[in-house]
Design a protein around this motif. Sequence first.
Motif, PDB file in Angstrom:
ATOM      1  N   THR A 281       0.756  -1.101   0.161  1.00 11.76           N
ATOM      2  CA  THR A 281      -0.042  -0.010   0.153  1.00 11.76           C
ATOM      3  C   THR A 281       0.993   1.384  -0.072  1.00 11.76           C
ATOM      4  O   THR A 281       0.287   2.337  -0.603  1.00 11.76           O
ATOM      5  CB  THR A 281      -0.861   0.180   1.180  1.00 11.76           C
ATOM      6  N   GLY A 282       2.108   1.261   0.395  1.00 16.75           N
ATOM      7  CA  GLY A 282       3.027   2.369   0.316  1.00 16.75           C
ATOM      8  C   GLY A 282       3.143   2.679  -0.931  1.00 16.75           C
ATOM      9  O   GLY A 282       3.095   3.852  -1.419  1.00 16.75           O
ATOM     10  N   PHE A 283       3.743   1.884  -1.968  1.00 17.26           N
ATOM     11  CA  PHE A 283       4.252   1.893  -3.120  1.00 17.26           C
ATOM     12  C   PHE A 283       2.557   2.587  -4.021  1.00 17.26           C
ATOM     13  O   PHE A 283       2.821   3.363  -4.944  1.00 17.26           O
ATOM     14  CB  PHE A 283       4.480   0.594  -3.881  1.00 17.26           C
ATOM     15  N   CYS A 284       1.703   1.926  -3.601  1.00 15.92           N
ATOM     16  CA  CYS A 284       0.537   2.382  -4.185  1.00 15.92           C
ATOM     17  C   CYS A 284       0.040   3.915  -3.866  1.00 15.92           C
ATOM     18  O   CYS A 284      -0.392   4.531  -4.914  1.00 15.92           O
ATOM     19  CB  CYS A 284      -0.855   1.389  -3.886  1.00 15.92           C
ATOM     20  N   SER A 285       0.146   4.021  -2.644  1.00 15.94           N
ATOM     21  CA  SER A 285      -0.007   5.600  -2.284  1.00 15.94           C
ATOM     22  C   SER A 285       0.689   6.498  -2.924  1.00 15.94           C
ATOM     23  O   SER A 285       0.441   7.589  -3.510  1.00 15.94           O
ATOM     24  CB  SER A 285       0.270   5.575  -0.509  1.00 15.94           C
ATOM     25  N   TRP A 286       2.185   5.916  -3.203  1.00 17.16           N
ATOM     26  CA  TRP A 286       3.050   7.159  -3.886  1.00 17.16           C
ATOM     27  C   TRP A 286       2.514   7.283  -5.289  1.00 17.16           C
ATOM     28  O   TRP A 286       2.474   8.278  -5.918  1.00 17.16           O
ATOM     29  CB  TRP A 286       4.423   6.497  -3.688  1.00 17.16           C
ATOM     30  N   LEU A 287       2.179   5.961  -5.923  1.00 16.77           N
ATOM     31  CA  LEU A 287       1.860   6.193  -7.349  1.00 16.77           C
ATOM     32  C   LEU A 287       0.345   6.916  -7.521  1.00 16.77           C
ATOM     33  O   LEU A 287       0.352   7.725  -8.390  1.00 16.77           O
ATOM     34  CB  LEU A 287       1.442   4.713  -7.849  1.00 16.77           C
ATOM     35  N   GLY A 288      -0.125   6.842  -6.438  1.00 19.75           N
ATOM     36  CA  GLY A 288      -1.632   7.704  -6.537  1.00 19.75           C
ATOM     37  C   GLY A 288      -1.367   9.046  -6.357  1.00 19.75           C
ATOM     38  O   GLY A 288      -2.480   9.854  -6.151  1.00 19.75           O
ATOM     39  N   GLY A 289      -0.168   9.550  -5.720  1.00 18.95           N
ATOM     40  CA  GLY A 289      -0.054  10.843  -5.361  1.00 18.95           C
ATOM     41  C   GLY A 289      -0.446  11.337  -4.136  1.00 18.95           C
ATOM     42  O   GLY A 289      -0.625  12.354  -3.929  1.00 18.95           O
ATOM     43  N   TRP A 290      -0.478  10.422  -3.122  1.00 20.50           N
ATOM     44  CA  TRP A 290      -1.016  10.842  -1.854  1.00 20.50           C
ATOM     45  C   TRP A 290       0.151  11.135  -0.804  1.00 20.50           C
ATOM     46  O   TRP A 290       1.037  10.245  -0.701  1.00 20.50           O
ATOM     47  CB  TRP A 290      -1.863   9.594  -1.095  1.00 20.50           C
ATOM     48  N   SER A 291       0.233  12.598  -0.680  1.00 17.91           N
ATOM     49  CA  SER A 291       1.513  12.986  -0.077  1.00 17.91           C
ATOM     50  C   SER A 291       1.658  12.583   1.342  1.00 17.91           C
ATOM     51  O   SER A 291       2.831  12.869   1.959  1.00 17.91           O
ATOM     52  CB  SER A 291       1.538  14.389  -0.422  1.00 17.91           C
ATOM     53  N   SER A 292       0.804  12.461   2.096  1.00 15.15           N
ATOM     54  CA  SER A 292       0.692  12.019   3.586  1.00 15.15           C
ATOM     55  C   SER A 292      -0.316  11.040   3.874  1.00 15.15           C
ATOM     56  O   SER A 292      -1.416  10.718   3.218  1.00 15.15           O
ATOM     57  CB  SER A 292       0.590  13.276   4.364  1.00 15.15           C
ATOM     58  N   ALA A 293      -0.276  10.487   5.004  1.00 16.67           N
ATOM     59  CA  ALA A 293      -1.411   9.615   5.486  1.00 16.67           C
ATOM     60  C   ALA A 293      -2.611  10.390   5.790  1.00 16.67           C
ATOM     61  O   ALA A 293      -3.826   9.749   5.501  1.00 16.67           O
ATOM     62  CB  ALA A 293      -0.660   8.716   6.979  1.00 16.67           C
ATOM     63  N   ARG A 294      -2.504  11.464   6.112  1.00 16.19           N
ATOM     64  CA  ARG A 294      -3.644  12.323   6.742  1.00 16.19           C
ATOM     65  C   ARG A 294      -4.387  12.482   5.071  1.00 16.19           C
ATOM     66  O   ARG A 294      -5.571  12.566   5.089  1.00 16.19           O
ATOM     67  CB  ARG A 294      -3.194  13.681   7.209  1.00 16.19           C
ATOM     68  N   VAL A 295      -3.816  12.903   3.901  1.00 18.00           N
ATOM     69  CA  VAL A 295      -4.488  13.263   2.750  1.00 18.00           C
ATOM     70  C   VAL A 295      -5.117  11.944   2.271  1.00 18.00           C
ATOM     71  O   VAL A 295      -6.128  11.928   1.768  1.00 18.00           O
ATOM     72  CB  VAL A 295      -3.312  13.893   1.971  1.00 18.00           C
ATOM     73  N   GLN A 297      -5.951   9.406   4.252  1.00 13.37           N
ATOM     74  CA  GLN A 297      -7.269   9.088   4.863  1.00 13.37           C
ATOM     75  C   GLN A 297      -8.668   9.839   4.602  1.00 13.37           C
ATOM     76  O   GLN A 297      -9.761   9.456   4.622  1.00 13.37           O
ATOM     77  CB  GLN A 297      -7.057   9.269   6.342  1.00 13.37           C
ATOM     78  N   GLN A 298      -8.314  11.283   4.153  1.00 17.45           N
ATOM     79  CA  GLN A 298      -9.424  12.053   3.739  1.00 17.45           C
ATOM     80  C   GLN A 298     -10.010  12.032   2.502  1.00 17.45           C
ATOM     81  O   GLN A 298     -10.824  12.617   1.891  1.00 17.45           O
ATOM     82  CB  GLN A 298      -9.046  13.551   4.234  1.00 17.45           C
ATOM     83  N   GLY A 299      -9.147  11.195   1.472  1.00 13.80           N
ATOM     84  CA  GLY A 299      -9.307  11.275   0.193  1.00 13.80           C
ATOM     85  C   GLY A 299     -10.268  10.274  -0.387  1.00 13.80           C
ATOM     86  O   GLY A 299     -10.891   9.653   0.277  1.00 13.80           O
ATOM     87  N   ALA A 300     -10.409  10.258  -1.870  1.00 15.63           N
ATOM     88  CA  ALA A 300     -11.391   9.421  -2.487  1.00 15.63           C
ATOM     89  C   ALA A 300     -10.874   7.935  -2.368  1.00 15.63           C
ATOM     90  O   ALA A 300     -11.869   7.053  -2.566  1.00 15.63           O
ATOM     91  CB  ALA A 300     -11.532   9.975  -3.797  1.00 15.63           C
ATOM     92  N   MET A 301      -9.545   7.732  -2.043  1.00 14.41           N
ATOM     93  CA  MET A 301      -9.229   6.499  -2.026  1.00 14.41           C
ATOM     94  C   MET A 301      -9.010   5.547  -0.921  1.00 14.41           C
ATOM     95  O   MET A 301      -8.509   4.726  -0.512  1.00 14.41           O
ATOM     96  CB  MET A 301      -7.829   6.144  -2.690  1.00 14.41           C
ATOM     97  N   ALA A 302      -9.488   6.313   0.131  1.00 15.71           N
ATOM     98  CA  ALA A 302      -9.488   5.875   1.589  1.00 15.71           C
ATOM     99  C   ALA A 302     -10.140   4.580   1.842  1.00 15.71           C
ATOM    100  O   ALA A 302      -9.317   3.679   2.472  1.00 15.71           O
ATOM    101  CB  ALA A 302     -10.044   6.940   2.439  1.00 15.71           C
TER     102      ALA A 302
END
Length: 405
Positions: A281-295, A297-302
């Motif tokens: 999920t870390g690699f997936c988060s980076w590819l998706g452009g999620w810059s932090s855990a907070r972003v 958590q609040q985003g469409a892919m949460a």
Amino acid sequence: MEIERTLAAKVKELHRVFPCVMVTGARQVGKSTLLRQLLPEGMRYVTLDHELMLLRAKEDPMGFLEEMGSPLCIDEVQYEPRLLRAIKMKVDESGESGQYWLTGSQRFHLMQGVSESLAGRVGIVELHSLSQSEIEGKGSSADPFDPEFFKNHIGAPVCDISALYNRIWKGGYPRLFKYEGTSHEDYFSAYLNTYIARDVRALTQVGDTSAFMRFMQSVASRTAQQLVYADVAKDADVSPNTAKKWLSVLETSGIIDILQPYYINTSKRLVKSPKVYFNDTGFCSWLGGWSSARVLQQGAMAGPMLETWVYGQLRRSFTNRGIRARLTYYRNNNGAEVDFLLEKDGKIFPMEVKRSSSPRLGDLSGAATIPTAPGVQVQPGIVLYTGTEILPLGRGHYSYPISMI
């Protein structure tokens, strides 16, 4: 920081039984580190990532083995597949167990070579990036997920939703834990460049790396969703056939996993399309452009990322013990669905993942529509949620904190 890997026990077990042990998995999940930590006395370690070693192996595979001797651990053996046939000849000469340990990050080429040369002579296991249990220092005591005994885990450590999304966003690549403070951007940029340069180009012809990058980002945005090749192909501006080929590359190199749907021949109403999950999920988060855990958590892919993380933890709990995870998902043409079904001993355990602190019995309504083959029974279901307590939902169903997995 040395992290105890759950798979270590299985490697030792296979070493006692088979002439060869093979550890597969994605790049940088810790295969080499694991085997180097476990090397028996007298076993030599070599890697074909070293150009000189690779050249010698290519020039004369049998001579290379003669020179290195045995027992021998060969890292990244996929770079010279002819070694597998030479190893077969060697192990057939003596028949002793524990002669060769092998690693590789390209499962297709490895398995093709194994089926041709080492069938019956090699014990094969797969290593993933770190599980939650391993990160918490409980690698040796982590057992396969068992719904029938899960409620006995009262008192197990749990965390709140913010801490949970920190775990999801960070992922499990060992280097991020060994060197605390490593930038996500720095690490995954380097990882992607190495992955494309070493694995992707070895597995297929990718002329336009920017298109492949867009393709990976498209797949990342669809993690935990049904796989529709045409949609992924459209995002990357490639043909559906190319999308299928590239998805195969991602699966072969351990980046994604394809979850098959639950299906029995007597029902024509079941959805047959698989779902796709990123393995980290870390690699997936980076590819998706999620810059932090907070972003995140609040985003469409949460929600999808939460489900992806749960899937990864469930699967690791089995593969880290060398057991095949009998996981599927359920959906019918009327829209009834269950995120995961675990099949075990003639029983089906429905599991639903909810990004909620208030689970309800209705969250498991899809489980009532699951058709079964004769002799198979659907058991009370589990809602995995973001709270911190074990809660009964009625009718034998339970909810459990996700962070307990």
